[in-house]
Design a protein around this motif. Sequence first.
Motif, PDB file in Angstrom:
ATOM      1  N   GLU B  31       0.841  -1.208   0.000  1.00 53.33           N
ATOM      2  CA  GLU B  31       0.000   0.000   0.000  1.00 53.33           C
ATOM      3  C   GLU B  31       0.867   1.245   0.000  1.00 53.33           C
ATOM      4  N   ARG B  36      -2.531   4.807  -2.904  1.00 53.81           N
ATOM      5  CA  ARG B  36      -2.625   4.051  -1.663  1.00 53.81           C
ATOM      6  C   ARG B  36      -4.056   3.772  -1.185  1.00 53.81           C
ATOM      7  N   SER B  40      -5.294  -0.019  -0.579  1.00 51.85           N
ATOM      8  CA  SER B  40      -5.764  -0.376   0.745  1.00 51.85           C
ATOM      9  C   SER B  40      -7.188  -0.953   0.681  1.00 51.85           C
ATOM     10  N   TYR B  44      -8.267  -4.728   1.620  1.00 48.21           N
ATOM     11  CA  TYR B  44      -9.320  -4.897   2.630  1.00 48.21           C
ATOM     12  C   TYR B  44     -10.367  -5.892   2.144  1.00 48.21           C
ATOM     13  N   TYR B 114     -14.317   3.002   2.900  1.00 50.31           N
ATOM     14  CA  TYR B 114     -13.484   3.875   2.050  1.00 50.31           C
ATOM     15  C   TYR B 114     -14.278   4.913   1.257  1.00 50.31           C
TER      16      TYR B 114
END
Lengths: 308, 308
Positions: B31, B36, B40, B44, B114
């Motif tokens: 990451e 990034r 990420s 996840y 996110y």
Amino acid sequence: MNFETEEFKNRLQAERDRAEEVLRKYAVCAEEGYQRPLLSAMNYSLTAGGKRLRPIFMHLVFELFADEKDNTVLLEHFMAAMEMIHTYSLVHDDLPAMDNDLYRRGRKTTHAVYGEAIGILAGDALLNRAYETACGAFLSCTSENDMKRVARALSILSEKAGVYGMVGGQTADVYAEKTDMPMDKEQLDFTIRLKTGALIEASFMIGAVLAGAGEEEVDRMERAASFVGKAFQIQDDILDMIGDEEKLGKPVGSDARNQKSTYVTLYGLEEAGQDVARYSGEALSLLEDFADSEFLRALIGSLINRNS
Amino acid sequence: MNFETEEFKNRLQAERDRAEEVLRKYAVCAEEGYQRPLLSAMNYSLTAGGKRLRPIFMHLVFELFADEKDNTVLLEHFMAAMEMIHTYSLVHDDLPAMDNDLYRRGRKTTHAVYGEAIGILAGDALLNRAYETACGAFLSCTSENDMKRVARALSILSEKAGVYGMVGGQTADVYAEKTDMPMDKEQLDFTIRLKTGALIEASFMIGAVLAGAGEEEVDRMERAASFVGKAFQIQDDILDMIGDEEKLGKPVGSDARNQKSTYVTLYGLEEAGQDVARYSGEALSLLEDFADSEFLRALIGSLINRNS
């Protein structure tokens, strides 16, 4: 060749017609079955016009390296795949959760017509169908050499469209906007290189690979394309600042209103203009050794001098 | 082999560990860089657990046909690619414009953590990275034969994930829900076959192709997988009606509350139960001729008798 001549305009029209024909042949699907709303949304977005620059670049670079033995059917699969990937990226960029655009090129965007759910799925389906179409090239391979070229072209396509390519660039762009953190020069350079540059690089490289160019030549095409991508994007930013709304088909000044960092806001109009000239000059000098690159070079010249 | 024995449980754990290891090796990215948040979000969703059924099926079918010469590195690329495609489909299914789910397997969904924009892009990036990873198999080919197998596996993957495969099935499902038009039996059958069945079919077929199975055997695997997909989905619908919330990790009765057509609402609980047995029986009988299929058959048995 001057890009204001009839010769140039006719050739460009012929290239565009060819790209449209390839799209109709490989990309547009019959709208039937229970997935009809999806197929209809895919066709809607694929036939919304546009410059078809990426497949045209791919074809022109292919012609720089090809001889009569080289298989244009393989190329056509990738021309269609490339335009499908470009199209999916626009469909998803326009979604409410992203740029939330209701119009593109004077037409309603895909989600505005078909709803958000089908907009998401149509983008997914276009991306997937790009690979399905590119894989279709394997069936037209007539030698192990052909297979190796198609395998290499697929690898380039997937790398340049991916997380270290276009989607990576979209992320940097979206993230800056959603977090209200305007980009600095390094971030903007990254975004331009990936979001705009990566698919143009892939188009040049795949054209070369499918015509049997060596690795050194493929690298040279990648570098030339990278300069084209930069010049093209900076010119876009300039037009957003000082363009003619009627010619552009969209309102100008939107970047400034959205307080978005662009090449012009970070470098100023004068330096931006100089850099367009400098980068396109670099691209042209990487191409000038090729006897058949006259039209390709004129096309690049037309893009950086465009007003729409 | 009985699926309630220690032997079965140990073997299943070993298969799952292997699938997780392959995912860590091929799919999880460092990451870093401006992308990034995207990397990420991808990690996840990829590490959120799950049964890893598709890569496990792929590996087990590979073993039915493989001899010691066959290249497991090629297989690993496709095991990872398959799970990435399955994961992207869940990430996009959970989006607000789709099923709008905030939890999956007791963890927040990707967009819930996110944001919606990164949720969309993470799904796109996972789909694309699946192809990038699968294309990586070309670099491990040691013969023209290897290349042909990888090319065929890629074609199967892209076809089964696409508009005439999984995405087509998602469309029928979403469209019925968004238009408040409950599905009839024909539509439901289409949806199960594509949304659930297509990736299971691809897993079986690719396992066979990469181990050098002939076309007739690949067809047989496709048919077996199609029955497995049906039995699996019908059992899912049964569990949604009468399952144990604690064991399932999600509330039951959601299909009924949403007035969604499922196998159980259209055929009734009794017929649904009979059909699970019938379809899994068909799958098992297509596999029983294979000497090494004992664990695979036990796994299928465990799935249709599961309570979670």
